[in-house]
Design an enzyme around this catalytic site. Structure first.
Site, PDB file in Angstrom:
ATOM      1  N   SER A   6      -6.660   4.161   9.189  1.00 40.86           N
ATOM      2  CA  SER A   6      -7.645   3.644   8.217  1.00 40.86           C
ATOM      3  C   SER A   6      -6.824   3.102   6.983  1.00 40.86           C
ATOM      4  CB  SER A   6      -7.908   5.554   7.063  1.00 40.86           C
ATOM      5  OG  SER A   6      -8.224   5.350   5.996  1.00 40.86           O
TER       6      SER A   6
ATOM      7  N   LYS B  78      -8.406  -1.436   5.739  1.00 40.19           N
ATOM      8  CA  LYS B  78      -8.604  -1.864   4.822  1.00 40.19           C
ATOM      9  C   LYS B  78      -7.390  -2.809   4.282  1.00 40.19           C
ATOM     10  CE  LYS B  78      -8.510   2.417   3.435  1.00 40.19           C
ATOM     11  NZ  LYS B  78      -8.693   3.658   2.511  1.00 40.19           N
TER      12      LYS B  78
ATOM     13  N   HIS C 287       0.999  -0.819  -0.077  1.00 42.31           N
ATOM     14  CA  HIS C 287       0.223  -0.340   0.165  1.00 42.31           C
ATOM     15  C   HIS C 287       0.509   1.557   0.146  1.00 42.31           C
ATOM     16  CE1 HIS C 287      -3.374   2.112   0.611  1.00 42.31           C
ATOM     17  NE2 HIS C 287      -3.081   2.927   1.403  1.00 42.31           N
TER      18      HIS C 287
ATOM     19  N   ASP D 266     -14.194   2.918   7.491  1.00 45.17           N
ATOM     20  CA  ASP D 266     -13.203   3.324   6.810  1.00 45.17           C
ATOM     21  C   ASP D 266     -14.020   4.973   5.352  1.00 45.17           C
ATOM     22  OD1 ASP D 266     -10.249   5.098   6.887  1.00 45.17           O
ATOM     23  OD2 ASP D 266     -11.150   4.118   4.603  1.00 45.17           O
TER      24      ASP D 266
ATOM     25  N   ARG E  96     -13.358  13.346   6.977  1.00 49.72           N
ATOM     26  CA  ARG E  96     -12.305  13.822   7.129  1.00 49.72           C
ATOM     27  C   ARG E  96     -11.770  14.516   6.316  1.00 49.72           C
ATOM     28  NH1 ARG E  96      -9.057   9.184   7.900  1.00 49.72           N
ATOM     29  NH2 ARG E  96      -7.330  10.266   7.994  1.00 49.72           N
TER      30      ARG E  96
END
Ligand code: URA
Length: 438
Positions: A191, A195, A91, A169, A176
């Protein structure tokens, strides 16, 4: 659900700098996901968290509650020809020109691992992998769990919409985004990791971006975020490593959607910009080490075409047709050098905002993006420049965007003269793995 909690009391607890209990965190996430807590109340709580922070235990519980808000997948039993297939994912915390996922999943798949990559769409100046892939004719990011499992077995890679993973999320991130509470370390860490942990990969590599085009502007902040996410991975039994990488300058020579796919295809064909190749191979090596496949040479898969074969197979499995030419924007405008010299620093944020103004990104969730919009960078920092040469080409379907886009780009770069301090090349990889914690 425990009914003894109420939102104003819990907001005040965090406002006054105290810890939220496990039960309170579970109640807050469950209530907000179910629509029982008002956006106004969650906004106030997010701002209190932004200002007061959360400790490691609160962050871990907040992450676990977000994972529990949806499905958690598990590919531990994946088999190919009767043998277990290790799963691993990466990620990135988001950057400009960051198309690395595209060649990377194919390289890692070609080396024998399976990569279940849940991705998102872009918001603001950072691009989204799904927006890029959806510029390929027919590509479908919505995969059922059954199709995903089949594709991971047959092809070894899938890039799909997070969908039912950590739905808390999706709601919290949108809130946010409009309440100036994105740049909070525990909120970003929870967050990202909710995921990624829900997605079911057995190991994870994080590319934490540092610099003008990243959420984290300093290496110290990025290191703190990386450590937090590595701890969260370990707490959930998922070995996690993090790299800190430079995001002061855009990655590669393209920023946008279809033009980034074209650049990723160049890398898969054995060419492409050196920085994109370097980061792809560095992240691949980390992923393969975690997957226990570190005897494979990721570079060989780019040279011998096996990574390209995996990429084509993945796109085809998801309905995409790479034989259809990628979309090209209706209009283009070239920014040329007013004088000669050397290209100075190119500010990633300025280029990201330029691409966004051209229509490559969206201002609100759910908006469409232009597949052909974006920026091509002709001269990299340190390259010699002659008067009148092309520095950037801007692409859009809507020419009225050129004015605001050029205004973003202005000031985002400089041609250096003989008297200026020359550009000092920055290392792309700032720091390596802070330690595998599981
Ligand atoms: N990426 C995410 O998924 N979440 C954040 O909060 C920031 C970047």
């Amino acid at each position: 659900m425990n009914q003894t909690f109420d939102a104003p009391t819990l907001i005040a607890v965090k406002r006054d700098g105290h810890r939220l209990t496990d039960g309170a965190i579970d109640w807050l996430i469950e209530s907000y996901t179910a629509g029982h807590l008002a956006d106004e109340q969650m906004s106030a709580l997010l701002m209190a968290i932004f200002l007061r922070g959360m400790d490691a235990h609160e962050t871990a519980r907040w992450t676990a509650a977000m994972i529990a808000s949806g499905e958690r997948m598990d590919f531990g039993d994946l088999r190919r020809d009767g043998r277990p297939v290790p799963t691993v994912d990466k990620h990135s915390t988001g950057g400009v020109g960051d198309k690395i996922t595209l060649p990377l999943v194919a390289v890692v798949a070609a080396c024998g691992a399976a990569v279940p990559q849940a991705s998102g769409r872009g918001l603001g100046h950072t691009g989204g992998t799904l927006d890029k892939l959806e510029s390929i004719a027919g590509f479908d990011a919505a995969l059922s769990t059954a199709r995903l499992r089949e594709q991971l077995t047959d092809v070894g890679a899938a890039i799909f919409a997070a969908g039912a993973l950590a739905p808390a999320d999706a709601k919290l991130y949108a809130l946010r985004d409009i309440t100036a509470t994105v740049e909070s370390l525990p909120l970003i860490a929870s967050s990202v990791m909710s995921k990624k942990l829900a997605e079911g990969a057995a190991a994870l590599v994080l590319d934490v971006k540092v610099g003008s085009g990243a959420f984290m502007k300093s290496p110290a902040q990025a290191r703190e975020l990386a450590d937090m996410m590595v701890e969260l991975g370990a707490a959930h039994g998922v070995p996690t490593r993090a790299l800190l990488t430079d995001m002061n300058t855009p990655l590669g020579a393209t920023v946008g959607n279809a033009i980034e796919v074209a650049e990723a295809l160049e890398v898969l064909a054995g060419g492409g910009p050196a920085d994109v190749v370097e980061l792809t191979l560095t992240l691949a090596a980390e992923m393969l080490a975690l997957a226990g496949l570190d005897r494979r040479d990721p570079a060989a898969t780019l040279a011998d075409g096996t990574a390209m074969d995996r990429f084509t197979a993945m796109i085809t499995a998801q309905g995409g047709d790479l034989a259809v030419p990628l979309p090209v924007a209706a209009c283009s405008e070239t920014v040329t050098a007013p004088g000669g010299g050397t290209m100075g620093e190119i500010d990633a944020m300025a280029v990201g905002m330029t691409a966004w103004r051209l229509g490559a990104g969206r201002a609100r969730p759910g908006e469409g993006v232009q597949a052909g919009a974006g920026v091509r960078i002709h001269r990299r920092p340190g390259d010699p420049v002659r008067a009148g040469e092309a520095l950037f080409t801007l692409y859009t379907d809507t020419p009225e965007r050129f004015g605001p886009a050029c205004a973003e780009l202005d000031g985002g770069y400089r041609i250096l003269g003989a008297a200026d301090t020359p550009v000092v090349p920055r290392p792309l990889i700032i720091a390596g793995d802070p330690g595998m914690k599981a």
